[in-house]
Structure formats: C-alpha cells, structure tokens
Design a protein around this motif. Structure first.
Motif, mmCIF file in Angstrom:
data_model
loop_
_atom_site.group_PDB
_atom_site.id
_atom_site.type_symbol
_atom_site.label_atom_id
_atom_site.label_comp_id
_atom_site.label_asym_id
_atom_site.label_seq_id
_atom_site.Cartn_x
_atom_site.Cartn_y
_atom_site.Cartn_z
ATOM 1 N N MET A 1 110.356 40.749 0.163
ATOM 2 C CA MET A 1 111.763 40.841 -0.180
ATOM 3 C C MET A 1 112.138 42.292 -0.446
ATOM 4 O O MET A 1 111.405 43.013 -1.087
ATOM 5 C CB MET A 1 112.055 40.034 -1.445
ATOM 6 N N ASN A 3 115.171 43.091 -1.960
ATOM 7 C CA ASN A 3 116.360 42.955 -2.781
ATOM 8 C C ASN A 3 116.173 43.756 -4.068
ATOM 9 O O ASN A 3 115.301 43.453 -4.884
ATOM 10 C CB ASN A 3 116.594 41.469 -3.088
ATOM 11 N N TYR A 6 116.353 41.753 -7.402
ATOM 12 C CA TYR A 6 115.150 40.951 -7.626
ATOM 13 C C TYR A 6 114.004 41.831 -8.111
ATOM 14 O O TYR A 6 113.294 41.483 -9.045
ATOM 15 C CB TYR A 6 114.746 40.226 -6.335
#
Length: 93
Positions: A1, A3, A6
C-alpha cells in the motif's frame, strides 16, 4: 500500500505500542506519561495547572483526564491541591 494516511496511522500505533512497552516496568501508560510530562514542564516553569488545562493541552476529554489523574494520585505519583478561595484543584508532581 502506498497510502500516506495508512502509513502514518500504522507508525503511530507502533510508536504507542513501543512507548507502552517501555513504560510497563514503571507501571504507567503512555497517556499517564503524557500527563506526568506536562506536569514536569509546568513544575519546571514554576506554573500551576488544572485538570481542565491539561485536557485542553493534551486534547483529551475531561472524564479521561480525571480518571488518569485519579489513578496517578492513587499510585502516589502526583497529588492534587485544592485552593479554597477560588475552588480550583491544581495538579502537581
């Protein structure tokens, strides 16, 4: 990921976990430590602080601050002093 939000949340959780682990031997939590740290700062500056002021500074709600202060008082880490004239309870190390 990939992000950012996050990743920041994940890092924050890990840091809090590591801090709580490091403080476990002292029998205090990260939230309790944050109050102790603020009280130390005010004590060094020879300033007084109330629970409401701590709640604002630490961005915690008042019931949470009150419960933490109660636990730290029971552990005899901090103490409260009631000022009768103004009915203000100050918190000290």
């Amino acid at each position: 990921m990939n992000n950012t939000g996050y990743l920041l949340m994940n890092i924050s959780k890990k840091l809090k976990y590591n801090l709580n682990s490091a403080l476990a031997d002292l029998d205090i939590t990260a939230q309790q430590w944050s109050i102790i740290q603020q009280l130390h700062h005010f004590n060094d500056a020879k300033l007084q602080v109330t629970a409401n002021q701590l709640a604002t500074i630490l961005d915690m709600d008042k019931p949470t601050i009150s419960a933490i202060i109660k636990r730290l008082t029971i552990k005899k880490i901090i103490y409260k002093k009631k000022i009768i004239k103004t009915v203000v309870r100050l918190i000290y190390l």
